[in-house]
Design an enzyme around this catalytic site. Structure first.
Site, mmCIF file in Angstrom:
data_model
loop_
_atom_site.group_PDB
_atom_site.id
_atom_site.type_symbol
_atom_site.label_atom_id
_atom_site.label_comp_id
_atom_site.label_asym_id
_atom_site.label_seq_id
_atom_site.Cartn_x
_atom_site.Cartn_y
_atom_site.Cartn_z
ATOM 1 N N HIS A 249 0.809 -1.217 0.000
ATOM 2 C CA HIS A 249 0.000 0.000 0.000
ATOM 3 C C HIS A 249 0.847 1.273 0.000
ATOM 4 C CE1 HIS A 249 -3.223 -2.541 2.259
ATOM 5 N NE2 HIS A 249 -3.111 -2.882 1.005
ATOM 6 N N TYR B 174 2.216 1.546 13.765
ATOM 7 C CA TYR B 174 3.097 2.413 12.970
ATOM 8 C C TYR B 174 2.622 3.862 12.958
ATOM 9 C CZ TYR B 174 -0.265 0.822 9.390
ATOM 10 O OH TYR B 174 -1.402 0.483 8.690
HETATM 11 C C1 LIG Z 1 -5.209 2.768 6.642
HETATM 12 C C2 LIG Z 1 -6.443 3.219 7.359
HETATM 13 C C3 LIG Z 1 -7.633 2.513 7.293
HETATM 14 N N1 LIG Z 1 -8.740 2.960 7.956
HETATM 15 C C4 LIG Z 1 -9.967 2.160 7.887
HETATM 16 C C5 LIG Z 1 -10.482 1.912 6.478
HETATM 17 C C6 LIG Z 1 -11.115 0.544 6.567
HETATM 18 O O1 LIG Z 1 -12.465 0.669 7.010
HETATM 19 C C7 LIG Z 1 -10.323 -0.172 7.657
HETATM 20 C C8 LIG Z 1 -9.288 -1.153 7.112
HETATM 21 O O2 LIG Z 1 -8.500 -0.450 6.165
HETATM 22 P P1 LIG Z 1 -7.478 -1.256 5.244
HETATM 23 O O3 LIG Z 1 -8.133 -2.523 4.776
HETATM 24 O O4 LIG Z 1 -6.948 -0.289 4.209
HETATM 25 O O5 LIG Z 1 -6.339 -1.631 6.291
HETATM 26 P P2 LIG Z 1 -4.930 -2.309 5.931
HETATM 27 O O6 LIG Z 1 -5.115 -3.347 4.861
HETATM 28 O O7 LIG Z 1 -4.316 -2.691 7.206
HETATM 29 O O8 LIG Z 1 -4.148 -1.098 5.282
HETATM 30 C C9 LIG Z 1 -2.919 -0.648 5.778
HETATM 31 O O9 LIG Z 1 -1.974 -1.629 5.461
HETATM 32 C C10 LIG Z 1 -0.658 -1.251 5.139
HETATM 33 C C11 LIG Z 1 0.270 -2.190 5.893
HETATM 34 C C12 LIG Z 1 -0.284 0.149 5.293
HETATM 35 O O10 LIG Z 1 0.896 0.488 5.357
HETATM 36 C C13 LIG Z 1 -1.318 1.184 5.273
HETATM 37 O O11 LIG Z 1 -1.224 2.013 6.427
HETATM 38 C C14 LIG Z 1 -2.702 0.708 5.158
HETATM 39 O O12 LIG Z 1 -3.008 0.682 3.784
HETATM 40 O O13 LIG Z 1 -9.655 0.871 8.406
HETATM 41 C C15 LIG Z 1 -8.730 4.125 8.707
HETATM 42 O O14 LIG Z 1 -9.741 4.514 9.303
HETATM 43 N N2 LIG Z 1 -7.573 4.854 8.776
HETATM 44 C C16 LIG Z 1 -6.423 4.441 8.130
HETATM 45 O O15 LIG Z 1 -5.379 5.132 8.241
#
Ligand SMILES: Cc1cn([C@H]2C[C@H](O)[C@@H](COP(=O)(O)OP(=O)(O)O[C@H]3O[C@H](C)C(=O)[C@H](O)[C@H]3O)O2)c(=O)[nH]c1=O
Length: 188
Positions: A62, A132
């Site tokens: 990401h 992080y």
């Molecule tokens: C990234 C983020 C997500 N969200 C909410 C949005 C979704 O409803 C839920 C899960 O989000 P997501 O599926 O994008 O989460 P990850 O797959 O862990 O994403 C992260 O994974 C990799 C390792 C990264 O470095 C990034 O910070 C980020 O993209 O959290 C938020 O409310 N705030 C945030 O900063």
């Protein structure tokens, strides 16, 4: 705090000191002044914390595009993970190259992933927690991804099974089908 350059200039491996005693240990996981003294002057504004229940969970690769690109300082709060950074700055001598390090509660290592780099990880234990710091706020309109198993990046995840992936990550584009919004500016 020990700081080590990686094969990707700008991506740093950090190891804060741990002060152990009969109770356990104490460590300053982040100290702005210490970072500035080490030449790392980043204004972090948001802390993220996620739990991945299953071993072999992949989150990534990401990034947030400008104007909300993020530097990240990553550590493992519980369990063990293999953390990856990939250079996607157009014109960079290391474009498309990756580095990976095992971060764990035990080793206390941290990875600094600057703007212009993809970030992702795979868990090596169940119930692994990643914590992080980010240098910009969440901007869903700028949130983007590249496929975790992109053959042109060829990350060795050291994992033979099928990973646990979000639908978003499973459908992410390949680097070759993607126009990076980042340009290498000749810095180290
Ligand atoms: C990234 C983020 C997500 N969200 C909410 C949005 C979704 O409803 C839920 C899960 O989000 P997501 O599926 O994008 O989460 P990850 O797959 O862990 O994403 C992260 O994974 C990799 C390792 C990264 O470095 C990034 O910070 C980020 O993209 O959290 C938020 O409310 N705030 C945030 O900063």
């Amino acid at each position: 705090m020990d700081i080590t350059q990686t094969a990707l200039p700008g991506v740093l491996l950090l190891k804060p000191a741990r002060f152990g005693d009969a109770r356990g240990f104490f460590s300053e996981s982040w100290n702005r002044k210490r970072m500035e003294e080490a030449g790392i002057d980043i204004d972090f504004v948001q802390d993220n914390h996620s739990l991945s229940a299953q071993v072999g969970t992949v989150r990534g690769l990401h990034f947030q595009a400008p104007p909300h690109a993020q530097d990240k300082l990553v550590r493992c709060g519980k369990g063990r993970l293999f953390d990856i950074a990939v250079d996607i700055r157009k014109g960079s001598p290391t474009y498309g190259q990756w580095v990976g390090y095992e971060l764990s509660f035990e080793n206390g290592l941290q990875l600094l992933v600057p703007k212009g780099f993809l970030h992702g990880f795979i868990t090596r234990e169940g119930d692994t927690e990643i914590i992080y710091k980010c240098s910009d706020y969440y901007a869903p309109e700028c949130d983007a991804a590249v496929r975790w198993n992109d053959p042109d990046i060829a990350i060795d995840w050291a994992f033979s099974g099928e990973p646990v992936l979000s639908d978003k990550d499973a459908a992410a584009p390949l680097l070759k089908d993607f126009e990076s919004p980042f340009v290498w500016e000749g810095e180290p």
